[in-house]
Structures are given as structure tokens and as C-alpha cells.
Motif scaffolding. Structure first.
Motif, PDB file in Angstrom:
ATOM      1  N   THR A 217       0.829  -1.208   0.000  1.00 37.30           N
ATOM      2  CA  THR A 217       0.000   0.000   0.000  1.00 37.30           C
ATOM      3  C   THR A 217       0.863   1.258   0.000  1.00 37.30           C
ATOM      4  O   THR A 217       0.556   2.235  -0.702  1.00 37.30           O
ATOM      5  CB  THR A 217      -0.927  -0.001   1.234  1.00 37.30           C
ATOM      6  OG1 THR A 217      -1.739  -1.184   1.205  1.00 37.30           O
ATOM      7  CG2 THR A 217      -1.815   1.232   1.246  1.00 37.30           C
TER       8      THR A 217
ATOM      9  N   ILE B 152       2.114   2.257  -3.407  1.00 42.36           N
ATOM     10  CA  ILE B 152       1.110   2.952  -4.217  1.00 42.36           C
ATOM     11  C   ILE B 152       0.967   4.403  -3.791  1.00 42.36           C
ATOM     12  O   ILE B 152       0.950   5.324  -4.621  1.00 42.36           O
ATOM     13  CB  ILE B 152      -0.244   2.217  -4.115  1.00 42.36           C
ATOM     14  CG1 ILE B 152      -0.146   0.838  -4.782  1.00 42.36           C
ATOM     15  CG2 ILE B 152      -1.358   3.044  -4.764  1.00 42.36           C
ATOM     16  CD1 ILE B 152      -1.365  -0.032  -4.610  1.00 42.36           C
TER      17      ILE B 152
ATOM     18  N   ARG C  35       3.857   6.592  -4.869  1.00 46.81           N
ATOM     19  CA  ARG C  35       3.737   7.024  -6.271  1.00 46.81           C
ATOM     20  C   ARG C  35       2.674   8.109  -6.403  1.00 46.81           C
ATOM     21  O   ARG C  35       2.842   9.060  -7.171  1.00 46.81           O
ATOM     22  CB  ARG C  35       3.388   5.809  -7.139  1.00 46.81           C
ATOM     23  CG  ARG C  35       3.408   6.095  -8.645  1.00 46.81           C
ATOM     24  CD  ARG C  35       4.758   6.646  -9.088  1.00 46.81           C
ATOM     25  NE  ARG C  35       5.836   5.711  -8.828  1.00 46.81           N
ATOM     26  CZ  ARG C  35       6.244   4.775  -9.680  1.00 46.81           C
ATOM     27  NH1 ARG C  35       5.638   4.661 -10.841  1.00 46.81           N
ATOM     28  NH2 ARG C  35       7.245   3.983  -9.365  1.00 46.81           N
TER      29      ARG C  35
ATOM     30  N   ALA D 112      -1.574   6.201 -10.030  1.00 45.30           N
ATOM     31  CA  ALA D 112      -0.668   5.566  -9.065  1.00 45.30           C
ATOM     32  C   ALA D 112      -0.835   4.052  -9.061  1.00 45.30           C
ATOM     33  O   ALA D 112       0.153   3.299  -9.038  1.00 45.30           O
ATOM     34  CB  ALA D 112      -0.917   6.129  -7.666  1.00 45.30           C
ATOM     35  N   VAL D 113      -2.073   3.585  -9.092  1.00 44.33           N
ATOM     36  CA  VAL D 113      -2.326   2.139  -9.078  1.00 44.33           C
ATOM     37  C   VAL D 113      -1.826   1.496 -10.360  1.00 44.33           C
ATOM     38  O   VAL D 113      -1.172   0.439 -10.328  1.00 44.33           O
ATOM     39  CB  VAL D 113      -3.832   1.849  -8.881  1.00 44.33           C
ATOM     40  CG1 VAL D 113      -4.116   0.363  -9.111  1.00 44.33           C
ATOM     41  CG2 VAL D 113      -4.272   2.246  -7.483  1.00 44.33           C
TER      42      VAL D 113
ATOM     43  N   THR E 117       1.949   1.046 -10.547  1.00 41.94           N
ATOM     44  CA  THR E 117       2.525   0.040  -9.634  1.00 41.94           C
ATOM     45  C   THR E 117       1.843  -1.318  -9.771  1.00 41.94           C
ATOM     46  O   THR E 117       2.181  -2.251  -9.036  1.00 41.94           O
ATOM     47  CB  THR E 117       2.388   0.506  -8.171  1.00 41.94           C
ATOM     48  OG1 THR E 117       1.006   0.745  -7.879  1.00 41.94           O
ATOM     49  CG2 THR E 117       3.176   1.781  -7.929  1.00 41.94           C
TER      50      THR E 117
ATOM     51  N   SER F 160       2.835  -4.962  -8.055  1.00 40.01           N
ATOM     52  CA  SER F 160       1.946  -5.534  -7.046  1.00 40.01           C
ATOM     53  C   SER F 160       1.550  -6.968  -7.401  1.00 40.01           C
ATOM     54  O   SER F 160       1.553  -7.858  -6.542  1.00 40.01           O
ATOM     55  CB  SER F 160       0.676  -4.675  -6.911  1.00 40.01           C
ATOM     56  OG  SER F 160       1.000  -3.374  -6.487  1.00 40.01           O
TER      57      SER F 160
ATOM     58  N   SER G 153      -4.722  -3.498  -1.437  1.00 42.16           N
ATOM     59  CA  SER G 153      -3.725  -2.505  -1.850  1.00 42.16           C
ATOM     60  C   SER G 153      -4.097  -1.868  -3.183  1.00 42.16           C
ATOM     61  O   SER G 153      -4.000  -0.654  -3.355  1.00 42.16           O
ATOM     62  CB  SER G 153      -2.337  -3.154  -1.948  1.00 42.16           C
ATOM     63  OG  SER G 153      -1.890  -3.583  -0.690  1.00 42.16           O
ATOM     64  N   VAL G 154      -4.554  -2.705  -4.120  1.00 44.84           N
ATOM     65  CA  VAL G 154      -4.847  -2.221  -5.465  1.00 44.84           C
ATOM     66  C   VAL G 154      -6.232  -1.577  -5.560  1.00 44.84           C
ATOM     67  O   VAL G 154      -6.385  -0.496  -6.123  1.00 44.84           O
ATOM     68  CB  VAL G 154      -4.737  -3.378  -6.492  1.00 44.84           C
ATOM     69  CG1 VAL G 154      -5.187  -2.924  -7.879  1.00 44.84           C
ATOM     70  CG2 VAL G 154      -3.307  -3.902  -6.547  1.00 44.84           C
TER      71      VAL G 154
ATOM     72  N   GLY H  37      -6.701   2.906  -2.237  1.00 41.45           N
ATOM     73  CA  GLY H  37      -6.792   4.123  -3.039  1.00 41.45           C
ATOM     74  C   GLY H  37      -8.203   4.677  -3.083  1.00 41.45           C
ATOM     75  O   GLY H  37      -8.411   5.898  -3.034  1.00 41.45           O
TER      76      GLY H  37
END
Length: 300
Positions: A200, A203, A206, A226-227, A230, A234, A274-275, A279
Motif C-alpha cells: 500500500t 502505491i 507514487r 498511481a495504481v 505500480t 503488485s 492494496s490495489v 486508493g
């Protein structure tokens, strides 16, 4: 990939898995089996460690115990090729002696092959409290650390809420899959929290850099960019860990499997949060804060 646009779908998917875990806890409780498959470390009971001197299946040992007590043991764990740990509810001295004699007669072993000990309910209650406390303290520390590192409380809160998502899904897997609930649970959850927060932070790191190019208040573009920047990292990182843990689930001994299986669930949950979750939570919190700020400015 559109992350913010489909945020409601991603959040609903997470909620479904969390609800499935909670439903499994309720279902198990209603059936009288307990919300979790608690080890005696949490319920109290008797632990018998024995070296049988030969390779024996768990089912065969379980049958010996069941013939004497009328109930199958809560858990049988293989330590080495010939050693077993048998965990049951609290047994009277006479019952322990019967089990000991039955195993001695069946496998030709001596008294020094046995180690028998009790785990009291007081110790079990203390372990439950320590489990919850350790997870709460970890989350609070991560909230403070991430908030200070990025100088943004919304990022800290988003990261910790994503961690709570991971912890809930892992906990639900213990109820759904009836994984023995013991002190491995603490290690599993803390491991997953550490793994997930790392992905996390990459992300959000970034996202912070992209603010200089995209703008501070273009929240949707910031999250999506950002996602996507990365995403490959990930996926590859998560797959590497996942395949390794799955191998442990397949070829590891029982004690390793009990640790590896919830770790595998946690790796998937951590990668997903995280993905798709962290966010989007930040987007929601940042948007609300921005709207409030605009409303105050407008009043003035």
C-alpha cells in the motif's frame, strides 16, 4: 484500469467476502461448534506429545483416543515422522493413563515417550486479550507512522482501514475453513498486516509523486495513475509469495499448513486491498475533506 470509477463494485466484493466470514462464525456458533475451531491454547485442555517410534496416520491415533474418551481429539499435529501432539479437552488422570497404556500397548513405546501438560482457561483468556491487543497496537502504530511519513492523515487512515479489511478476511477464513485457531493466528495476521502495508505504501508513494504533475486535487486521476503505475509490481510480488505459500500448503507438515493456508488467503486479500481498496478509501476521504473545505471557503 479504472479504479475509482468502479469503486463501488470493488468495495461490494470486499464486503461480500467479509460477510461470508461473519456468516460462517454465526453458523458454526448456532451449530454448537463454536465460531472458530479453537485450539486448547484458547479454550484450555490437555496436550499429549508422544513419540510413537513409527510413522502412523493421524486418523489411526484419533481412533485410539475416541475409543477411550468417546470423542475424537480436537487436533492432532505431526511434529516429525514419528511424533504427534494430541490436543483434547481437559482429561482426568484416569483417562490420561488409559490413553497412555493404549498407545504403549499398540505401538510398543515406553513412559518416557510421553509429555503431558494442561493449559488452563486463565492462560487461554489472557492469550485472547493479547491477540486482540497486539493487532490493535500494530494498526495504531501504522496509522501514526504512515500519517507522519506522508504528512496526510487521510493516507494513514486509508492504509489502516485497508489493513482492517485484510484482518477481517483472514479471520473469516479461520471460521469458514475451520483452521485451528491458536497462537499462529497472531503471527499470521501480523505477517499479513506487514506485507499489505508495504504494498500500500508503494502505491501512496507514487501518488505523492504524481501530485506534482497531475495536481493535488485531481483525486480520481491520482488514484488511477498511481495504481496503474505500480500494478505490475503488485501482481508479480503477490504471485511470488502466493505460489511459495501454496507449495507449503501442499507439501508442508500439518503445523506448517495451518500457518500457510491463512497466509495464502491473506496475501490475496492484501493484494486486493492494496490495489482496489486503499486508493478508493483515500479518494472518498480526500473528496469529502475537499468538499468541506470548499463549503467553508464559500461561506466566508
Amino acid at each position: 484500469m479504472k479504479i475509482v470509477k468502479y469503486r463501488k463494485i470493488y468495495i461490494v466484493i470486499s464486503m461480500v467476502f467479509i460477510i461470508i466470514g461473519i456468516a460462517a462464525m454465526i453458523f458454526n456458533s448456532v451449530k454448537g461448534n463454536g465460531a472458530f475451531n479453537y485450539d486448547i491454547q484458547f479454550t484450555g485442555g490437555t496436550s499429549i506429545q508422544v513419540d510413537l517410534g513409527q510413522a502412523v496416520s493421524d486418523e489411526e491415533v484419533s481412533q485410539v483416543i475416541q475409543d477411550i474418551t468417546g470423542e475424537a481429539p480436537a487436533q492432532i499435529q505431526s511434529l516429525e515422522e514419528t511424533s504427534k501432539i494430541i490436543k483434547t479437552k481437559s482429561l482426568e488422570v484416569e483417562t490420561r493413563n488409559e490413553i497412555q497404556e493404549a498407545l504403549k500397548d499398540k505401538y510398543g513405546i515406553e513412559n518416557d515417550s510421553f509429555t503431558i501438560q494442561d493449559v488452563s482457561g486463565t492462560i487461554s483468556s489472557e492469550m485472547k486479550k493479547n491477540s486482540v491487543l497486539s493487532i490493535v497496537i500494530s494498526c495504531v502504530c501504522m496509522l501514526i507512522y504512515v500519517s507522519l511519513r506522508f504528512k496526510d492523515f487521510n493516507i494513514g487512515a486509508s492504509s489502516v482501514l485497508a489493513l482492517c479489511h485484510d484482518a477481517l478476511i483472514v479471520t473469516g477464513s479461520y471460521a469458514l475453513l475451520r483452521i485451528p485457531f491458536n497462537n499462529n493466528y497472531i503471527a499470521v495476521v501480523l505477517t499479513i498486516l506487514g506485507y499489505s502495508i508495504n504494498a500500500t505504501i508503494v502505491i501512496f508513494d507514487r501518488l505523492r509523486e504524481d501530485r506534482k504533475v497531475i495536481g493535488r486535487n485531481n483525486f480520481e486521476a491520482l488514484v488511477d495513475t498511481a495504481v496503474n503505475q505500480t500494478l505490475r509490481r503488485s501482481i508479480f510480488t503477490s504471485l511470488t509469495v502466493f505460489f511459495t505459500v501454496v507449495c507449503l500448503c501442499i507439501w508442508g507438515v500439518d503445523s506448517i499448513k495451518q500457518f500457510a493456508l491463512p497466509i495464502a488467503v491473506g496475501v490475496v486479500a492484501g493484494a486486493y486491498s492494496s490495489v482496489f481498496i486503499s486508493g478508493n478509501i483515500w479518494y472518498i476521504l480526500a473528496s469529502l475533506r475537499f468538499k468541506k473545505k470548499q463549503a467553508k471557503t464559500g461561506k466566508k
